[in-house]
Design an enzyme around this catalytic site. Structure first.
Site, PDB file in Angstrom:
ATOM      1  N   PRO A 333      28.233  47.166  16.515  1.00 56.32           N
ATOM      2  CA  PRO A 333      27.365  48.090  15.782  1.00 56.32           C
ATOM      3  C   PRO A 333      28.100  49.260  15.133  1.00 56.32           C
ATOM      4  CG  PRO A 333      27.234  48.586  18.108  1.00 56.32           C
ATOM      5  CD  PRO A 333      28.146  47.387  17.980  1.00 56.32           C
ATOM      6  N   GLY A 335      31.090  51.228  16.534  1.00 52.79           N
ATOM      7  CA  GLY A 335      31.863  52.207  17.281  1.00 52.79           C
ATOM      8  C   GLY A 335      33.338  52.177  16.938  1.00 52.79           C
ATOM      9  N   CYS A 453      35.313  42.422  25.487  1.00 56.18           N
ATOM     10  CA  CYS A 453      34.824  43.191  26.633  1.00 56.18           C
ATOM     11  C   CYS A 453      34.480  42.215  27.747  1.00 56.18           C
ATOM     12  CB  CYS A 453      33.600  44.024  26.243  1.00 56.18           C
ATOM     13  SG  CYS A 453      33.118  45.179  27.546  1.00 56.18           S
TER      14      CYS A 453
END
Length: 517
Positions: A333, A335, A453
């Protein structure tokens, strides 16, 4: 990708159990209403309207207050939405708190109950199954969620047992009226042991089934525990530390955008503290970071420190030749694109940010407003076919690949119960295709950072090795350890880096840096 943080925390130390989650009922009993108090009213003043049901008052139909106090009812509604609608707690809970006007200690208590119950669902279900004498899946879903909420209070907070039982029975009276006696009996059975006592009764033997024991003791699916243990080289002690950390509420991390905010000054401004490792990180204890002036003005954004570190590693890696064309191949999104865009602005570079989902592309555009960033709404695998993504054109490329998200379970408590091993094959195929596209996009001598992640070896080492072997280009691994701050512990033997919550206080981010020959 880092999502919105948990707002606040209502804590006064654990009542018992292994997670460290805590909460208590405040100065007054949060169970049944005081004598003469209307259910759901908090203190003096006129009754507030709510969303939970309706009653008749003077012939007019108006919203009725829940039979249990509002923080518990909001927690229940959030938990039910997660299980019923596949909602995400970090999205639905803040909206519910806002709609109901809950702030301060009440909001923190509702948050504690919501996130704690979701994190511990697996173990709570095993305990409820035993206490009820029937499989938890045979219990009506509304009653099941109420029992989970009550069991969490009994085993992991300082809420008095009588308050946890009575308030949960009151809740069941609202959502499953025919099950109040059943709920009362189950919760009284649960209250007969503390959390450690239930683990001792229900967990497999630590000697004969260590993975099964850890899974029940620390409330993770067995396949995830096994994946973590493998990524940690079979070290079960450290695996247990990781599971414990997953069950803790993480601090909020802000990224002070370089050139727009100084992290020390930002920490003073927001009442936080500078981060331990990232030069841009600021730690907050909680609250609503999206409402901070620095965030709304674009001087900072919410981002886990690990995400900051891996994005910055690409920017600081030594590079020969031109260095003005950067690419974020999976930008939503926004970051990492926000951080890279700010760094690019300082160095006279420009970032192309690619996002396949239209709504996420809009988020990237919002996150990078005012920065030298061009947002392209397309599939990152179209490098070479899309004129906006020519082959051999970019100097630095980030592949923040879609993954299982096993590295951020502490921030997304419901994810551990939604993900399945069957998710891995399509994800790893996509990861390899995106990394191969990135290697096509980068110029000879340029750099590609592959990031996930997740610490799952299939999503990390296997994906990078396979993609680099099959891409058709000569590829060298760059040792990523010197690209992180000096003195960071536990970075392994290289050339790749795996960050860990229990070692670094970050999400479990994986980083591999490749140089195209």
């Amino acid at each position: 990708m880092t999502g919105p943080s948990e707002p606040g925390r209502f804590s006064d130390g654990p009542r018992g159990g292994r997670s460290g989650e805590a909460g208590r009922g405040g100065e007054r009993d949060r169970g049944r209403p005081e004598r003469g108090e209307r259910p759901g009213r908090r203190g003096d003043g006129p009754p507030r309207e709510g969303r939970f049901g309706a009653d008749r008052r003077g012939g007019a139909r108006r919203p009725a207050r829940p039979a249990v106090d509002l923080p518990r009812h909001v927690a229940y509604q959030a938990i039910a939405a997660v299980h019923r609608d596949d909602a995400y707690a970090n999205l639905v809970l803040p909206a519910m708190l806002r709609d109901e006007g809950l702030t301060g200690r009440d909001a923190a208590f509702a948050t504690e109950l919501t996130y704690g119950t979701l994190r511990h669902t697996g173990t709570l279900d095993a305990i409820i199954t035993d206490a009820a004498g029937r499989d938890v899946q045979r219990i009506d879903p509304p009653v099941r969620d109420a029992l989970r909420l009550g069991t969490y209070q009994l085993l992991h907070t300082r809420v008095p047992a009588h308050a946890a039982v009575s308030s949960t029975v009151d809740l069941v009276r609202t959502v499953g009226p025919g099950a109040t006696g059943f709920a009362n009996a189950v919760l009284r059975e649960v209250a007969g042991r503390d959390a450690d006592g239930w683990v001792a009764k229900l967990a497999p033997s630590e000697e004969t089934d260590p993975i099964g024991h850890l899974a029940l003791a620390y409330s993770h699916p067995q396949w995830i525990v096994r994946a973590f243990a493998e990524a940690l080289g079979g070290d079960l002690r450290e695996t247990a530390r990781l599971l414990i950390e997953d069950n803790e509420r993480p601090p909020v991390h802000l990224c002070a955008r370089p050139g727009l905010a100084d992290p020390v000054a930002l920490a003073d401004e927001v009442g936080g503290a500078p981060g331990a490792f990232s030069p841009y990180a600021v730690y907050l204890s909680g609250g609503a970071p999206g409402e901070l002036a620095a965030v709304t003005e674009g001087r900072a954004h919410v981002q886990d420190e690990g995400s900051q570190l891996v994005a910055n590693a690409l920017a600081v890696a030594p590079l020969d030749g031109p260095d003005g064309r950067w690419l974020d191949l999976c930008a939503g999104p926004g970051g990492k694109a926000g951080l890279l865009g700010a760094l690019a602005a300082e160095r006279g570079a420009r970032l192309t940010a690619v996002e396949v989902a239209e709504h996420r592309a809009r988020l990237v555009a919002q996150a990078t407003r005012g920065l030298p960033v061009t947002v392209v709404h397309t599939d990152g695998r179209t490098v070479g076919a899309d004129p906006k993504l020519p082959e051999g054109h970019f100097d630095r490329v980030l592949v923040d690949a879609p993954c299982t998200g096993l590295g951020s379970l502490r921030r997304r408590p419901e994810s551990r119960w939604r993900r399945q091993p069957s998710d891995l094959p399509p994800l790893t195929r996509l990861q390899r295709e995106l990394l191969t596209a990135a290697l096509r996009a980068v110029r000879p001598g340029g750099l590609v950072a592959y990031v996930t992640c997740s610490p799952h070896t299939v999503e990390t080492h296997v994906t990078v090795t396979e993609a680099s072997r099959r891409c058709g280009f000569p590829v060298d691994f760059v040792d990523a350890r010197p690209l992180l701050p000096a003195g960071m512990p536990g970075l392994g033997d290289g050339p790749t880096v795996q960050l860990w919550p229990q070692r670094h206080g970050t999400d479990a981010m994986f980083l591999a840096v490749l140089r195209k020959g």
